[in-house]
Enzyme design. Structure first.
Site, PDB file in Angstrom:
ATOM      1  N   GLU A   1       0.815  -1.224   0.000  1.00  0.00           N
ATOM      2  CA  GLU A   1       0.000   0.000   0.000  1.00  0.00           C
ATOM      3  C   GLU A   1       0.848   1.274   0.000  1.00  0.00           C
ATOM      4  O   GLU A   1       0.778   2.088   0.925  1.00  0.00           O
ATOM      5  CB  GLU A   1      -0.958   0.004   1.195  1.00  0.00           C
TER       6      GLU A   1
ATOM      7  N   GLU B   1      -6.530  -8.117  -0.439  1.00  0.00           N
ATOM      8  CA  GLU B   1      -6.923  -8.120   0.973  1.00  0.00           C
ATOM      9  C   GLU B   1      -8.393  -7.769   1.098  1.00  0.00           C
ATOM     10  O   GLU B   1      -8.918  -6.942   0.346  1.00  0.00           O
ATOM     11  CB  GLU B   1      -6.163  -7.056   1.764  1.00  0.00           C
TER      12      GLU B   1
HETATM   13  C1  GLA Z   1      -4.139  -2.626   4.896  1.00  0.00           C
HETATM   14  C2  GLA Z   1      -2.761  -3.208   5.025  1.00  0.00           C
HETATM   15  C3  GLA Z   1      -2.678  -4.398   5.929  1.00  0.00           C
HETATM   16  C4  GLA Z   1      -3.563  -4.243   7.128  1.00  0.00           C
HETATM   17  C5  GLA Z   1      -4.973  -3.948   6.692  1.00  0.00           C
HETATM   18  C6  GLA Z   1      -5.952  -3.831   7.838  1.00  0.00           C
HETATM   19  O1  GLA Z   1      -4.832  -3.024   3.816  1.00  0.00           O
HETATM   20  O2  GLA Z   1      -2.190  -3.526   3.794  1.00  0.00           O
HETATM   21  O3  GLA Z   1      -1.340  -4.564   6.301  1.00  0.00           O
HETATM   22  O4  GLA Z   1      -3.076  -3.198   7.915  1.00  0.00           O
HETATM   23  O5  GLA Z   1      -4.972  -2.726   6.010  1.00  0.00           O
HETATM   24  O6  GLA Z   1      -7.251  -3.562   7.392  1.00  0.00           O
END
Ligand code: GLA
Ligand code: ZN
Length: 676
Positions: A150, A307
């Site tokens: 991210e 995710e």
């Molecule tokens: C993001 C991050 C993860 C985690 C999630 C929690 O997407 O990439 O490492 O922190 O949020 O929702």
């Protein structure tokens, strides 16, 4: 297709066994088997573990983890760990630490915290990526690379300032040109030397969120920051490709995240991946639009759902549980819009720090007898049954909505006409109107071809880049239907107004001139009064936010304002141009109006819904590489619905049952019909 090594919808997610003892991993693997989990994303935040100091790299724990997963048939999405630098690095090389918007030099802490123009960060992140690639290049378990995590946030340090000046020199060549494109004679901001230019922050041109005295520099700084972070990604990408040219590389994106121009980023990844975290009250259509955007940034290629949470988040203000069935429903929603993987954050819930209350497949209780685990295991079973039937199937939309990050930045940096104008909301209004009618949409960028579409909608196309109006004219000339809205065609890519009347370069194709722009208070509205019936529309509809005061210059007036001193002036026009039509919606109408208007426009183009719309029921069609349509029907309601299938009949892929004519879809249930 990315899934050729494991030809099914990959199922699994972020996994951090380094936070646990070895025995716990044995338990995890036992439960992964029950849940049908076959992919683990590992090494996401392990930089400090694999490089305990400047001279030493130690991959022994990671070796164990990957080997252990592999021994149990779990494949690996291997992250490079560069989204959070180690503490020793911050101490020894403070250039890795960012300077924030308020001018404060950060200390060690947090994540996504490295200055993208830090020589130290660039050197060591690239080196780590290369070492990982070299070490694991032949590992059978390796499926895909996950660079950093991210990417995001901006930095305002001296290295970034220097990088910005170089970036500007490459883009504009001379300081005179910078002065020209930023219009620096305003407030006497003329620069005579490159060194006089400093990043636009709370210490210089900006304040609050998106408030700036100079849109030109602020816009360029956003471009530069997006590029700087992308540069870091590209260094790692190249290092990895040296050793594993055939393994796909991605970095997980964040959907509508504002700070990065994902159309530009998508060119550099082998496959798009993204993290989907709607809250319980996020409109279903906004999630769908975001999936479509993540598909659109790579011209329709399937993407990875990298995710999502099995149940709740921890970082939202109110972290609701996903209600029974919702995790599954939202997983299929992603697949229906182009995802070829379903991955979670996180497989096992950690015990300390800020994510211990974030949902996980394996919760703190540590066994499989939980609602969340049961639902995950059921989905795992279904994805196993579906096997490769969906993989690499495409979506063939005839309607496109244009989305452009630079336009978004410019609109939101704009001082006036109103703070109520939010680009994403305006785009979403149009998307939602189509979504409610089961019309499939592609989200496209300004570089994409228009000729594949019958209808192109560009809400609030404030910034018209070089050559774009020619592309629109060509599209309409040859029969396309184009629609844009108020506050469009106003500026060029530097936020400099196009003289000669709004909507600037779009004036000809739209056949209108916008003389003034009125902003409405939140409790004010105007009305769009239809001149004649338009499809199912008649009478009048509310509108608000902005009202452009326009004159028709060849366009036909379809609706006029109902009140204010501009009562009777056009509020909706359509211009015949060549063999196509160009619509101008001069204000922001209520949903019923947009639904009616878009229904009319689609009907004229012979675009129809695959099945009759039912409130709360979502429909999407993917077409397999063999040309076989797969119809997804998703019931977001809390009650069962009867669905009329019309001409759709075939096999429902999850149950394996034959379906025709009609089916009952339970609350939160999904069906995928493969037509015969
Ligand atoms: C993001 C991050 C993860 C985690 C999630 C929690 O997407 O990439 O490492 O922190 O949020 O929702
Ligand atoms: Zn910096």
């Amino acid at each position: 297709m990315i899934n050729s090594k494991l030809p099914k919808i990959w199922y699994g997610g972020d996994y951090n066994p380094e936070q646990w003892d070895q025995e716990v991993m044995d338990e995890d693997l036992r439960m992964f088997k029950i849940a049908g989990i076959d992919v683990a994303t590992v090494n996401v935040f392990s930089w400090a573990l694999v490089q305990p100091n400047e001279e030493t790299y130690n991959f022994s724990r990671l070796d164990e983890i990957i080997d252990r997963l592999h021994a149990d048939g779990v494949y690996v999405c291997l992250a490079t760990s560069t989204a959070a630098h180690p503490a020793w690095m911050a101490r020894k090389y403070p250039d890795v630490l960012r300077v924030d918007f308020d001018g404060r030099k950060r200390k060690f802490g947090g994540r996504h915290n490295s200055c993208p123009n830090s020589p130290t960060y660039r050197k060591y992140s690239e080196r780590l990526a290369e070492k990982l690639a070299h070490r694991y290049k032949d590992h059978e378990a390796l499926l895909v690379w996950h660079v950093s995590n991210e990417y995001g946030g901006y930095c305002y340090c001296d290295n970034c300032a220097a990088g910005f000046r170089t970036w500007l020199q490459q883009r504009y060549i001379t300081i005179e040109q910078v002065n020209k494109v930023w219009n620096t004679n305003f407030w006497g901001h003329t620069f005579y030397d490159w060194e006089e230019i400093v990043p636009p922050s709370a210490l210089s041109e900006e304040w609050g969120t998106d408030r700036t005295s100079f849109q030109g520099i602020s816009l360029d700084y956003r471009r530069f920051m997006s590029d700087s972070l992308l540069e870091c990604y590209k260094l790692e990408y190249a290092a990895i490709k040296k050793h594993t040219p055939h393994i796909p590389v991605t970095t997980n994106m964040m959907g509508l995240y504002k700070e990065l121009d994902y159309f530009k980023w998508a060119k550099e990844v082998d496959i798009v991946s993204w993290d989907n975290y709607p809250s319980l009250d996020t409109p279903v259509s906004l999630t769908s639009m975001t999936h479509d955007l993540m598909r659109g940034i790579k011209q329709g290629d399937p993407f990875m759902l990298m995710e999502q949470t099995p149940s709740q988040q921890n970082w939202q203000p109110y972290n609701s549980l996903k209600r029974p069935g919702v995790m599954k429903l939202w997983s299929y929603q992603a697949v229906a819009h182009g995802a070829d993987t379903v991955l979670f954050f996180q497989l096992r819930r950690s015990i300390g720090a800020c994510e211990k209350y974030h949902g996980a497949v394996i919760e703190h209780v540590g066994h499989e007898h939980t609602r969340v685990f049961r639902e995950c295991a059921q989905l795992g079973q279904e994805l196993y049954t579906l096997s490769d039937k969906i993989l690499d199937s495409r979506i063939k939309a005839r309607v496109a909505i244009v989305f452009d990050w630079e336009n978004r930045w410019a609109i939101e940096l704009s001082s006036g006409p109103t703070i109520a104008l939010n680009y994403v909301n305006e785009v979403h209004k149009y998307y939602d109107a189509l979504f409610q009618q089961n019309v499939q949409v592609d989200m496209i960028g300004v570089e994409d071809n228009l000729s594949d579409y019958d209808v192109v909608i560009a809400p609030v196309l404030y910034m018209v880049k070089d050559g774009y109006s020619d592309k629109v004219e060509q599209f309409v000339q040859t029969g396309g239907t184009f629609l844009t809205t108020f506050f469009s065609g106003i500026v060029n890519e530097n936020d400099i107004v196009t003289l000669g009347g709004y909507p600037g370069e779009l004036r000809k194709v739209l056949g209108i001139w916008a003389e003034e722009i009125d902003a409405l208070f939140p409790d004010q509205s105007n009305q769009m009064v239809l001149q004649d019936e338009l499809g199912a529309l008649s009478g009048q509809y509310n509108c608000n936010i902005v009202c452009d005061l326009i004159h028709a210059e060849g366009a036909e007036v379809k609706a006029v304002y109902g009140s204010e001193f501009y009562k009777g002036m056009p509020a909706l026009t359509v211009n015949q141009f060549g063999t196509g039509q160009a619509w101008y919606v001069a204000t922001s109408p209520e949903p019923a109006f947009l639904q009616g208007l878009l229904a009319h426009i689609c009907e004229a183009k012979g675009i129809s819904a695959p099945i009759t719309p039912i409130s709360g029921v979502e429909v999407s069609t993917r077409v397999s590489p063999q040309g076989q349509p797969l119809l997804f029907i998703l019931n977001h309601n809390d009650t069962a619905v009867q669905v009329e299938l019309g001409q759709w009949h075939g096999i429902e892929l999850i149950s394996g049952n034959a379906v025709e004519q009609q089916l009952t879809l339970d609350a939160k249930a999904v069906c995928i019909i493969e037509t015969k």
